[in-house]
Structures are given as C-alpha cells and as structure tokens.
Design a protein around this motif. Structure first.
Motif, short mmCIF file in Angstrom:
data_model
loop_
_atom_site.label_atom_id
_atom_site.label_comp_id
_atom_site.label_asym_id
_atom_site.label_seq_id
_atom_site.Cartn_x
_atom_site.Cartn_y
_atom_site.Cartn_z
N LYS A 72 -6.92 3.17 8.25
CA LYS A 72 -7.65 3.54 7.05
C LYS A 72 -6.73 3.42 5.82
O LYS A 72 -7.18 3.06 4.75
N GLY A 73 -5.48 3.76 5.98
CA GLY A 73 -4.57 3.72 4.84
C GLY A 73 -4.22 2.29 4.55
O GLY A 73 -3.48 1.92 3.73
N SER B 1 -8.44 0.53 0.41
CA SER B 1 -8.03 1.73 -0.29
C SER B 1 -8.09 2.88 0.70
O SER B 1 -8.51 2.72 1.84
N LEU B 2 -7.64 4.03 0.22
CA LEU B 2 -7.61 5.19 1.10
C LEU B 2 -9.02 5.62 1.47
O LEU B 2 -9.26 6.18 2.52
N TRP B 3 -9.93 5.41 0.53
CA TRP B 3 -11.27 5.94 0.78
C TRP B 3 -12.33 4.86 0.80
O TRP B 3 -12.50 4.18 -0.16
N ASN C 176 -4.71 4.45 -6.31
CA ASN C 176 -5.70 4.08 -5.32
C ASN C 176 -6.59 2.95 -5.83
O ASN C 176 -6.88 2.00 -5.11
N ILE D 235 0.84 -1.21 0.00
CA ILE D 235 0.00 0.00 0.00
C ILE D 235 0.87 1.25 0.00
O ILE D 235 0.65 2.18 -0.77
N TRP E 295 -7.05 15.03 5.25
CA TRP E 295 -6.46 13.80 5.78
C TRP E 295 -6.76 13.69 7.28
O TRP E 295 -7.21 12.66 7.77
N LEU F 201 0.97 4.14 -2.85
CA LEU F 201 0.68 5.55 -2.53
C LEU F 201 1.86 6.43 -2.90
O LEU F 201 1.69 7.55 -3.38
N ILE G 236 -2.83 9.58 -8.61
CA ILE G 236 -3.41 9.24 -7.30
C ILE G 236 -4.62 8.34 -7.49
O ILE G 236 -4.77 7.32 -6.82
N TYR G 237 -5.46 8.70 -8.45
CA TYR G 237 -6.66 7.89 -8.67
C TYR G 237 -6.27 6.49 -9.11
O TYR G 237 -6.76 5.50 -8.59
N PHE H 159 -7.71 14.78 -4.50
CA PHE H 159 -7.27 14.34 -5.83
C PHE H 159 -6.83 15.52 -6.68
O PHE H 159 -5.87 15.45 -7.41
#
Lengths: 318, 293
Positions: free
Chosen positions: B292-293, A316-318, A306, A238, B154, A242, A302-303, B121
C-alpha cells in the motif's frame, strides 16, 4: 427480486442526503452498521473530541470551566509563542534533527539492503538479517538506558577514549555530542528494520533482467547500477517523500529520555517543549497553541508529500 | 580477461561480506557487552578499562539484587496484563474497522474511511488529548494505557488491504446461503487471515510491551506502573541505588552500575528470545504495508 432492488435504490435517490443513505445502509447491512459503531465512537472520542479541544489554544483554559466555558483570548498565545526566545530554538532544533535524520537514517538502510542482496549464502543472509532487525524490538527506554551507561564517566566509551589519551567526560551533558548520539541511536535501532522494505522491493525485480544484462556482458557492478537500483527507485522515492512529510513530527519520546538541562539549547524540540510546558508546568492553553501550530504544519507537509508521491509514482498512501 | 573478472568477483564478495560482518558486530556487540558486564564482578568491572570479551570473574550477584527488587516483579506483572488485554482489545477493534471498510458494497464506507484517515493527517495534539482522557476519568487508571491508543490507523489499513484481497465470490456465495455478516467475518474471513492476524498481534503486543510515554503521563500510582517506567527509574533516573541499602557510597555506586546491566538483560531477554522465532511474521507485516505504501 430485481424490481424490489430497484425500488430501494429509487427511494434513496428521492430522499437524497447522508441520512437517507445511512438509513438504507442500515436496512441492507445491519451487522456492518453494528460493527462500525464501536470504531466510529472510538475515533470520535479519542481523535475528534481532542481536535475540538484544540480550541483551548484560543482560550484561557482553566480546569474548572472546561473546553467550552473558558474565556476566549484570540491569538494571544500564538503571538506570545512566536515572540518568545523558545520559538526559534525549538523550531531550528526540530528541523535540524529531522534534516540529519534524513541525511543519515535514510540512505543507510538502502545501502544495507543492496549489500545484503549481493550475499549468495542464504544462511549468512538470514543470520545478518536477524541480527540487524533485532534492536528494533528493544524498548526505547532500554536503548537510552544503555546510552547512559556507555557514555557516562567510567563507561566503556570513556575507557576507550582514555586509551587514546582522551578526557573522561559524560557525553550526554555536552551539547556538541547530543545530535550525534540521537541520530546514532536511531540508526542502531532502526537501520536494519528500515531496510526490509527495500529488500522486499529487491526480491520483486524480474530475474530475466539480470540474465539479459549478463548476456550483454554486464559485470556485477554494471548490474547493480543498471538493473538493481532502477528496480528499487520507486520505493526509494516514495520513502523519501514520506520522510519529508514527517519532517516536523519528530516525537518527544527519545528526546525526553535523552535530554537534560545542560543540552536543552540543542536537544529541546517542539514536542518535548509542549510536553514540558504543558504537562509538567500545566500551562495547557499556550502549549496547545504550540501543538496546533505543529499539527497544522505537519498536516500540510504530509498532505503535500502524499499528493506529490501520487503525481510522481501514481501510488499514494491512501 | 576471465581470470581478472574472477578475481574482481571475489574481491567484491569479500568486501561485501566483511562490511556486513562489521555491521552485525556493531549491532550485536553493545548487547554482548551488557550481557558480559551483567555477569561480571562489580569491583573488577569498575576497575576495568576498554571492551569486554567475556565476563570478568563470573558471578550472578547483580541478578540477585534485580530479582529481589519488588518493582521489577510488579512491573513485569503489570506489563503482561497490559499486553494481553490491550492486544485483545486492539485486535478486536482493528478487525471490526478493517472489515467494515473492506466491504465495498457498504455505502457508509465512503464516509468512514476518510473519517479515519483524516486522523493520520491531523491531530488535536498532546495537550487536548491528555485533557480529554483525564476528563473521562481515566487519569491514574490502567485503561488509560489501553483505550486512547487502542487502534492504530496504519495497522487498520494494513488489515483492510489484506481483507480486500480475499475473493468477493467467497463472501457472496456464503451470503446466498443465508449467512449474516457476523458469520462471514468469523467463519470465512478470519480463518483465512491467520497471517495478518499474527502480524497485528505482534505489532500491538510489541508496542504495548515497549510503551512508556502514556504510562508516564497518565499513571501516578506506582503499583500500576508497567515495567518500562521502572526501567526508566533504574536506568535513567538512577534510583537503582535504593536497591543496595546499607553499603558505603562508593561501593553502592559500583554495584548499582552492575545492577543496571542485569536489569537490561532481565527486561530485554524475553522479547529477544521470542523475536527470531516470529521474525518472518514481522517482516510479512512490513511487506503487506509496503504494497500500500
């Protein structure tokens, strides 16, 4: 009570759409709506208005006319930038700096965490942790200031070089040392801090796995290789993904503090160029165009990273 | 056989420990060098080659120069104000955003969350942001250091993750007793969130304490400068020479080097003394984020 709830839900269904939903929200969660207002407004002003303001990349912005009234010029600024000598230079410098960062700043925290994990004395372990995390809290200005003092003529690095028959020079004035200095400062400041996430992952490894390995006759190296490393592999992957996602977003802070005209050819990166060209020379539109070019690539990276991490790790981050 | 493995274990430990001690030394020594140099006699320091293992001729002369320099004091005062007010503002806004988005039954959440996350983003970039802040009349205004960077998305996500971990039943039972969301937030949620609040305070405060870029682009009036901007002048732009007027150039050069060392100590010592006491909170923040990460 139940009937009333159903009616409310029924209403929202007939009056579908965002507004009906907001209206219903307001009735049910008046306080939450009030709580969200300052936050929503803040994001709007400080993130979405600038995003809208990025249209100046396609205009000839002048201060008197503002975002809206300035004259459209299409992709003129992009054309000029892609054709300019600076485009290739700052792109390559940004990529190379990120690449070296990945090679050095990525594995060293992992190694540090693994080595720390093997220390049995609690006191020694926590002392080393305290020391290695410490530079993270020293400000960038002070760290770069220390670099200036240490690397200048008459500084300690030079006096050591003299002892070994070297020549006295100001290292920050020479391009060939710039990237080494940049990466080394980053390592000194953050290697310890970045190891925390791996140390956290290490403590989560099930102790019975080690016991089972011991019964099977594994020595410490075997355990490291067959239990510890597989245990933190998801975290490593991960973090790696990232890091790749941030490949083009190297900030300008450190560069602005460290670079000078003598080293521009290796030190100038996209963000520092935008700062210099945009704010110091007040060339707003063309700098906004370069910034937009960078933002779009960042977004894709980034997208993409992820989405990739979601596939690989189901997290994932989100 | 047994003896052999025993020896290997010892060798392994020795290798490991010495590697770590070397790393600690590399981390710590530059700071120690600065500390020793700051207490050294400036002429002896200028003539000295190689490393230091103690101050050369103990003196506090360079500290006298630093404390007599009014910009250090102005900077310190401003930074403390920015840190105190900025942290309060950031904490309040982040708490609101995190709480709202942690309420799963609030339908708006499904719009607000992507609305906030999208900013991670994509951003308008430095130039449009600068023009917006300037357009709001915040140029050369101390608020330019607090408002534009007020919320870190964040950090908000870290806090939201924490809030989401608090059992829903606790909120629901309070709601049945007739409490509104304000009472739930202030009386139920926040008292249970001490650790995450500590983490947020530390993150925001350290960021404000160390920040200089926004101050550099938004502030012109020197009396508003935070400490870091003055440090940049002294350490990097070499304006520290002004502190020692009335001495010949060579001597001024020597003394200004010593002043730099003392300035680093004066500006960095507070945070480095407080940090070990708070270390576990910082580490906790990374852990919460890591979930979360």
């Amino acid at each position: 009570m139940k009937i009333k709830g159903n009616i409310v839900r029924g209403n929202a269904k007939t009056k579908s759409g965002v507004f009906a939903e907001i209206k219903r929200d307001y009735k049910l969660n008046k306080y939450l709506v009030f709580f969200s207002i300052p936050v929503v407004v803040w994001y709007f002003i400080f993130h979405y208005v600038p995003m809208y303001g990025v249209i100046i990349a396609f205009k000839d912005y002048n201060v008197a006319q503002g975002f809206l009234a300035s004259k459209w010029v299409g992709i003129e600024h992009f054309k000029t930038f892609f054709k300019s000598y600076y485009f290739v230079r700052i792109l390559i410098n940004t990529l190379l700096l990120s690449f070296y960062n990945l090679i050095f700043s990525f594995p060293i925290p992992i190694i540090l965490a693994l080595v720390l994990n093997e220390v049995r004395s609690k006191v020694l372990k926590s002392t080393i942790q305290t020391i290695t995390y410490m530079p993270h809290f020293i400000s960038l200005v002070v760290i770069c200031g220390m670099a200036y003092i240490f690397l200048s003529k008459g500084g300690p690095i030079n006096s050591i070089a003299l002892l070994f028959g070297g020549e006295e020079i100001n290292y920050l004035m020479y391009s060939q040392y710039y990237r080494i200095i940049y990466i080394a400062l980053g390592l000194w400041q953050n290697a310890g801090w970045n190891s925390i996430i791996y140390i956290a992952a290490l403590t989560a490894i099930d102790i019975t796995q080690y016991e089972a390995a011991e019964i099977d006759g594994a020595n410490r190296l075997h355990k490291l290789w067959h239990v510890t490393i597989p245990g933190i592999l998801p975290t490593i992957i991960i973090t790696l993904i990232l890091n790749i996602g941030r490949f083009m977003s190297e900030g300008s802070d450190k560069t602005i503090l460290l670079y000078n005209e003598a080293t521009y050819e290796v030190s100038d990166i996209i963000s520092s160029y935008v700062y210099r060209n945009g704010l110091l020379k007040a060339d707003y539109s063309s700098s906004a165009a370069i910034g937009l070019f960078n933002s779009v690539i960042n977004m894709l990276l980034i997208y993409g990273s992820n989405a990739f991490s979601r596939v690989v790790n189901e997290t994932s981050l989100w | 056989m047994q003896k052999k493995t025993f020896n290997m274990g010892v060798a392994y430990d020795v290798l490991n420990t010495s590697l770590l001690l070397l790393l600690s030394l590399i981390t710590l020594y530059p700071l120690l060098y600065v500390l020793f140099a700051s207490f050294s006699d400036s002429n002896m320091l200028a003539g000295h080659g190689g490393l230091l293992h103690k101050p050369l001729g103990f003196t506090i002369a360079s500290y006298r120069y630093v404390f007599r320099n009014s910009s250090i004091w102005i900077g310190y005062g401003n930074t403390i104000l920015y840190v105190v007010f900025g942290t309060m503002l950031s904490l309040a806004m982040t708490t609101l955003g995190a709480y709202v988005t942690s309420c799963k039954d609030f339908f708006w959440t499904k719009y607000i969350m992507p609305y906030m996350v999208f900013t991670m983003f994509f951003s308008g970039g430095l130039i449009p942001t600068f023009l917006v802040v300037k357009g709001l009349g915040l140029y050369d205004n101390p608020l330019a250091l607090l408002l534009p960077s007020c919320i870190s998305t964040w950090n908000l996500i870290i806090m939201r993750t924490f809030f989401s971990g608090i059992p829903r039943s606790l909120k629901e039972s309070t709601k049945i007793d007739g409490a509104n969301e304000w009472i739930i937030l202030t009386r139920i949620i926040l008292p249970l969130s001490g650790s995450v609040i500590a983490v947020m305070i530390l993150y925001y405060a350290v960021g404000l304490w160390n920040g200089w870029f926004n101050a550099m682009i938004y502030l012109r009036n020197r009396s508003l400068f935070p400490l870091q901007l003055f440090l940049r002048e002294i350490l990097i732009s070499n304006s520290g020479d002004d502190m020692v007027l009335g001495i010949n150039d060579a001597e001024r050069q020597t003394i200004s080097e010593s002043i730099k060392y003392a300035t680093i100590i004066v500006s960095t010592l507070p945070i480095l003394t407080i940090y070990p006491l708070l270390q576990k909170h910082f580490v906790k923040g990374v852990m919460i984020g890591a979930v979360k990460g």
